[in-house]
Design an enzyme around this catalytic site. Structure first.
Site, PDB file in Angstrom:
ATOM      1  N   ARG A   1      -3.737 -10.415   4.332  1.00  0.00           N
ATOM      2  CA  ARG A   1      -4.288 -10.311   2.915  1.00  0.00           C
ATOM      3  C   ARG A   1      -2.904  -9.733   2.026  1.00  0.00           C
ATOM      4  NH1 ARG A   1      -6.160  -6.888  -0.671  1.00  0.00           N
ATOM      5  NH2 ARG A   1      -7.886  -7.501  -2.198  1.00  0.00           N
TER       6      ARG A   1
ATOM      7  N   LYS B   1       0.853  -1.208  -0.137  1.00  0.00           N
ATOM      8  CA  LYS B   1       0.102  -0.108  -0.045  1.00  0.00           C
ATOM      9  C   LYS B   1       0.907   1.357  -0.010  1.00  0.00           C
ATOM     10  CE  LYS B   1      -4.696  -1.635   1.071  1.00  0.00           C
ATOM     11  NZ  LYS B   1      -5.509  -2.060   2.079  1.00  0.00           N
TER      12      LYS B   1
END
Ligand code: HH2
Length: 381
Positions: A357, A322
């Protein structure tokens, strides 16, 4: 950010009717959220504020016989005080609200399951990090096989990008993207399947084709049919925190105390899922890293991830590649953020995250193996 101390430990009000269960004093300090799953000290005192209208006379008598004290509170409410061990032993016959508290407390105090990897399979042309990689169904199936072979317990299939600024896609377009992959995995299963969607119609198709988990980044807010569907099908659900919606969420995220607000929001979404009929055992929560959050918010949530565990539910963590990791590590391209992701995953596991994840399953399986072994040695994960 407000300064934080380890106690009291707050346990959610599952139906949103009662206010809280809190443990006070020394036992509470021993039970700070990081230590959830560790043996509970005996003698901890539980206090539960509740609406007396929901407690039947016979349940009240049983609680009094078990040593409960009832104290009137303002605004027509009442407080129940009882040893936490005794409260935890109460069954369904203790009366709806209080029985649910007992259940939540048992769940919160029980040993957390060992952390697992969830491999990301985006069938989108525009995902922020792997867009287009698995848009072709044959390539997607190969990617799923490879992730499973390297240790992914779950494959999370998504047909709509949720990156900041992403435009929504239609239901039919999303179904057209995920269906071939779901069908392929139904023909030759490699791991448990999760569907990453906010649309009940997409989730229903995935559940028809063998998916077991619905990963809804809106926590059931975008489609009112989602939580009832999850309940009817006996599926599991991940409820994630997102401020706003993907198109606009990064415009100017603001929080008074991000950890408190995210925890409170998720508590409300857990209550909504329970009200729709989803049992607590089938619910996991997720702080929604990067969803309507600035760098300082993402860092605060990671630093205090243990507080989410006070909800007594498994925590999913989605940090993989991210943007905030790129900012911290000076890695402009998502595929350059593997080491930064590894650091965040290791810290997340240490703080109690149970579902990770990730894009890079092979590398993160190594990270998980080390983080788990250290956690087992310390007794905290
Ligand atoms: N992050 C993304 C998508 N789905 N689901 C959960 N529960 N938690 C997350 O943090 C999360 C998520 C965004 O990542 P990605 O799927 O790689 O990108 P995109 O949404 O652009 O497809």
């Amino acid at each position: 950010m407000a300064e934080r101390s380890p106690g009291p430990l707050w346990i959610p009000a599952p139906l949103g009717r009662a206010e809280h269960l809190a443990l006070f004093g020394e036992p509470a300090r021993a039970l700070c959220p990081r230590a959830l799953g560790a043996p509970r000290p005996r003698g901890a005192l539980a206090r539960l504020a509740f609406d007396p209208a929901h407690l039947g006379a016979s349940a009240r008598q049983r609680l009094a016989a078990a040593g409960a004290r009832f104290v009137p509170r303002p605004h027509g409410r009442e407080e129940l005080e009882l040893r936490a061990d005794t409260l935890a032993e109460l069954g369904a016959d203790a009366g709806g609200e209080i029985a649910l508290f007992a259940h939540t407390w048992r769940a919160a105090a029980s040993q957390a399951p060992p952390p697992e990897l969830m491999g990301i399979l985006n069938t989108t042309p525009d995902s922020f990090s792997d867009g287009g990689r698995a848009a072709d169904p044959a390539a997607a199936l190969e990617a799923a096989r490879s992730m499973a072979a390297h240790g992914a317990a779950w494959i999370d299939i998504g047909g709509e990008s949720t990156r900041p600024g992403a435009e929504p896609v239609s239901r039919d377009e999303e179904i057209a993207r995920v269906r071939p992959v779901l069908e392929g995995l139904a023909r030759s299963p490699v791991a448990r399947v999760s569907i990453d969607t906010t649309k009940a119609a997409v989730a229903a198709l995935a559940l028809d084709l063998g998916a077991e988990l619905v990963n809804d980044v809106s926590a059931g807010r975008m489609d009112p049919r989602m939580l009832p569907l999850v309940a009817e099908r006996g599926a599991a659900v991940v409820l994630m925190h997102m401020a706003g919606e993907p198109r606009t969420m990064q415009a100017a995220p603001r929080y008074r105390d991000v950890v408190d607000e995210v925890t409170e929001h998720l508590r409300g979404r857990v209550a909504a899922a329970l009200a729709a009929g989803v049992p607590l055992e089938r619910i996991a929560v997720d702080p929604g890293i990067g969803f309507g959050k600035g760098l300082e918010h993402n860092l605060a949530l990671l630093a205090h991830l243990g507080e989410l565990r006070s909800l007594g539910l498994p925590v999913l963590l989605g940090v993989s590649r991210k943007a905030f990791l790129g900012t911290l590590a000076g890695a402009a391209r998502p595929d350059q953020r593997q080491f930064a992701t590894a650091a965040a995953i290791a810290l997340g596991v240490a703080a109690g995250a149970t579902l990770l994840r990730v894009h890079d399953v092979e590398a993160m399986a190594q990270v998980l193996a080390v983080a788990r072994a250290v956690g087992d040695a310390g007794g905290h994960t």
